[in-house]
Enzyme design. Structure first.
Site, PDB file in Angstrom:
ATOM      1  N   GLY A  12      10.412  -5.957   1.623  1.00 27.60           N
ATOM      2  CA  GLY A  12      11.718  -5.547   1.099  1.00 27.60           C
ATOM      3  C   GLY A  12      11.671  -4.107   0.629  1.00 27.60           C
ATOM      4  N   VAL A  25       2.390  12.404   0.783  1.00 23.32           N
ATOM      5  CA  VAL A  25       2.386  13.527   1.736  1.00 23.32           C
ATOM      6  C   VAL A  25       1.981  14.829   1.039  1.00 23.32           C
ATOM      7  CG1 VAL A  25       3.853  14.920   3.260  1.00 23.32           C
ATOM      8  CG2 VAL A  25       4.064  12.423   3.263  1.00 23.32           C
ATOM      9  N   ARG A  73      10.243  -6.778   8.058  1.00 18.64           N
ATOM     10  CA  ARG A  73       9.237  -7.842   8.169  1.00 18.64           C
ATOM     11  C   ARG A  73       8.703  -7.730   9.591  1.00 18.64           C
ATOM     12  NH1 ARG A  73       9.962  -9.067   2.678  1.00 18.64           N
ATOM     13  NH2 ARG A  73      12.179  -9.091   2.324  1.00 18.64           N
ATOM     14  N   GLY A 103       4.909  -5.093  -0.891  1.00 17.58           N
ATOM     15  CA  GLY A 103       4.622  -6.193  -1.803  1.00 17.58           C
ATOM     16  C   GLY A 103       3.368  -6.955  -1.410  1.00 17.58           C
ATOM     17  N   ASP A 104       3.185  -8.115  -2.011  1.00 17.37           N
ATOM     18  CA  ASP A 104       1.951  -8.870  -1.787  1.00 17.37           C
ATOM     19  C   ASP A 104       1.789  -9.291  -0.326  1.00 17.37           C
ATOM     20  OD1 ASP A 104       4.185 -10.561  -2.429  1.00 17.37           O
ATOM     21  OD2 ASP A 104       2.808 -12.246  -2.369  1.00 17.37           O
ATOM     22  N   GLY A 105       2.901  -9.621   0.336  1.00 17.63           N
ATOM     23  CA  GLY A 105       2.820  -9.977   1.758  1.00 17.63           C
ATOM     24  C   GLY A 105       2.266  -8.807   2.560  1.00 17.63           C
ATOM     25  N   THR A 127       7.795  -3.081  -4.699  1.00 15.84           N
ATOM     26  CA  THR A 127       8.652  -4.263  -4.551  1.00 15.84           C
ATOM     27  C   THR A 127       9.475  -4.412  -5.821  1.00 15.84           C
ATOM     28  OG1 THR A 127       8.694  -6.684  -4.467  1.00 15.84           O
ATOM     29  CG2 THR A 127       6.657  -5.708  -5.237  1.00 15.84           C
ATOM     30  N   ASP A 129      10.294  -7.088  -7.064  1.00 17.90           N
ATOM     31  CA  ASP A 129       9.984  -8.377  -7.699  1.00 17.90           C
ATOM     32  C   ASP A 129       8.976  -8.300  -8.861  1.00 17.90           C
ATOM     33  OD1 ASP A 129      11.639  -9.379  -5.783  1.00 17.90           O
ATOM     34  OD2 ASP A 129      10.035 -10.093  -4.475  1.00 17.90           O
ATOM     35  N   ASP A 131       5.919  -8.840  -8.770  1.00 19.05           N
ATOM     36  CA  ASP A 131       5.071 -10.037  -8.709  1.00 19.05           C
ATOM     37  C   ASP A 131       3.681  -9.732  -8.141  1.00 19.05           C
ATOM     38  OD1 ASP A 131       5.965  -9.438  -6.187  1.00 19.05           O
ATOM     39  OD2 ASP A 131       6.362 -11.493  -5.591  1.00 19.05           O
ATOM     40  N   ARG A 173      12.579 -13.572  -5.496  1.00 19.10           N
ATOM     41  CA  ARG A 173      11.889 -14.500  -4.597  1.00 19.10           C
ATOM     42  C   ARG A 173      11.316 -15.693  -5.337  1.00 19.10           C
ATOM     43  NH1 ARG A 173       8.130 -13.331   0.583  1.00 19.10           N
ATOM     44  NH2 ARG A 173       8.903 -11.227   0.562  1.00 19.10           N
TER      45      ARG A 173
END
Ligand code: ATP
Length: 333
Positions: A12, A25, A73, A103-105, A127, A129, A131, A173
Site C-alpha cells: 500500500g 537518492v 501488489r 510493509g511487512d509483506g 505503511t 498501518d 504494524d 488491515r
C-alpha cells in the site's frame, strides 16, 4: 564494494514514501553511488521496468503523497518463477543492493528474493498501518492518523448538529494502531479494535453498545461516534449499523473512510522520519549491513533484522488501550 543501488516502493502506498525515495537518492549521490528505481513494486523487477534516479529526478517530491515509483501488489513474487525473474533482472542491471520501502509483506518478499539473489537488502518501513516490529513508527502512519482525525472532526460536527450516531470504519488491515490513535484523538465514545474486542464476542458487544448508546441518549449526549477497525466486525461498519437497528431499533450512520487515509501530503513527522531513514539505509549499506530494516526507537535510529521486523509481536500501546477501556470510555458518557 557497492556501486549501484536500486530502490522500489511496494504494498500500500503511504505518505512519505516520496520523501524516503528522495533521501535515498540524495544520500547515494553523496556517497557516489548510482541509483535506479524500479516501478510498481516487485512488478518492476519482474518486468525489468526501471528508471535512473538522480537528485534532479527527486526534486520537488517531498511534499507529495503516493509514490513517484508507483506501488503495487505483485502475486508473481509468491512463485519460484517470479522470484527467479526478479533476481535475473537485478543481475542484469548489475544492482549491488536493493532498498525496499514498504510493509511487512514487502519485507517477506525481500527475504524470499534473497534466496535467489545475493545482493544486499535493506527495508525501510513505509505503511500507514504501523504494524512493523522494531520501530516506534512507520512512514505514513502519522499522516494517516491526522487524516482520520480531520475526517472524524468533520463528521462530529454533523453528528452534533443532527444528534446522530456514526460508526466510522478505519483502515489498518489487522492492526489497530490507526483505529486506537484516531479514536482517542477524536474522543470517540467507543473504540472497537483488535486490542479490545474479538469476533467471538459480537453478540455480547452488540447488546453492550445498545445499552451504552441508550444511556448516552438519556443523558442528552448530542453526538455519539463509534470507531471500528476494518476486518474486525463481520460485515464491517455497515453490518454493525444494521444489527443495532434490528436488535435495538437504534439508527446509526455507517461511514467507511477507506482510501482517503492512504493519500495526501505527508505531515512533518513522516517527511522527517522518511528522510532520516533514507539516509540511514544508504549509510548502513556502505557500512556493510545486510538483511536489516531501518527503525527508530525513542528518537534513535537503529537496525532490526528483517526477519524480526515481520513478526507482528508489537501491539498498540497498552497504556492507550487501558486508558480508553478503564477511564475514558466510562467517564465520558
Ligand atoms: P501494506 O502493509 O501497506 O499493505 P505490505 O508490504 O505489507 O504493505 P503486501 O501486499 O502484504 O503489502 O506485500 C506487498 C508485496 O510483497 C506482495 O504483493 C508480494 O509481491 C510481496 N510479498 C508479500 N509476501 C511475500 C512472500 N511471503 N513471498 C514473496 N513475496 C511476498
Amino acid at each position: 564494494m557497492i556501486k549501484k543501488v536500486a530502490v522500489l516502493t511496494s504494498g500500500g502506498d503511504a505518505p512519505g514514501m516520496n520523501a524516503a525515495i528522495r533521501s535515498v537518492v540524495l544520500a547515494a549521490h553523496h556517497y557516489k553511488l548510482q541509483t535506479i528505481g524500479f516501478y510498481s513494486g516487485y512488478n518492476g523487477l519482474i518486468e525489468d521496468s526501471s528508471t535512473p534516479l538522480t537528485p534532479a529526478s527527486v526534486n520537488g517530491i517531498i511534499h507529495r503523497g503516493g509514490t513517484i515509483l508507483k506501488s503495487a501488489r505483485c502475486p508473481a513474487m509468491h512463485t519460484e518463477q517470479g522470484l527467479k525473474l526478479a533476481a535475473a533482472t537485478l543481475e542484469k542491471e548489475e544492482v549491488d543492493a536493493l532498498i525496499v520501502i514498504g510493509g511487512d509483506g514487502s519485507f517477506n518478499g525481500l527475504l524470499a528474493l534473497n534466496q535467489h539473489w545475493t545482493g544486499r537488502i535493506i527495508g525501510i518501513p513505509g505503511t500507514i498501518d504501523n504494524d512493523i516490529d522494531g520501530t516506534d513508527f512507520t512512514i505514513g502512519f502519522s499522516t494517516a492518523v491526522n487524516t482520520g482525525i480531520e475526517a472524524i472532526d468533520k463528521i462530529r460536527d454533523t453528528a452534533e448538529a443532527f444528534e446522530r450516531i456514526f460508526i466510522v470504519e478505519l483502515m489498518g488491515r489487522r492492526s489497530g494502531h490507526i483505529t486506537f490513535n484516531v479514536g482517542i484523538a477524536c474522543a470517540a465514545e467507543q473504540i472497537l479494535s483488535f486490542e479490545n474486542f474479538s469476533q467471538d464476542d459480537e453478540q455480547e458487544k452488540l447488546s453492550h453498545l445498545a445499552k451504552e448508546i441508550s444511556r448516552a441518549q438519556q443523558n442528552r449526549h448530542a453526538s455519539y461516534i463509534i470507531v471500528i477497525a476494518e476486518n474486525l466486525w463481520r460485515g464491517g461498519a455497515t453490518e454493525l449499523a444494521r444489527q443495532l437497528k434490528e436488535t435495538a431499533n437504534i439508527d446509526c450512520t455507517a461511514c467507511i473512510l477507506g482510501y482517503i487515509q492512504r493519500g495526501g501530503s505527508p505531515v512533518a513527522k513522516d517527511r522527517i522520519l522518511a528522510t532520516k531513514m533514507g539516509v540511514a539505509a544508504v549509510q548502513e549499506l556502505i557500512a556493510g549491513n545486510d538483511k536489516v530494516m531501518i527503525g527508530e526507537r525513542n528518537n534513535q535510529l537503529l537496525t532490526v533484522p528483517l526477519a524480526v521486523a515481520v513478526l507482528h509481536k508489537e501491539k498498540v500501546s497498552e497504556n492507550l488501550v487501558s486508558a480508553q477501556e478503564n477511564i475514558l470510555a466510562l467517564t465520558a458518557q
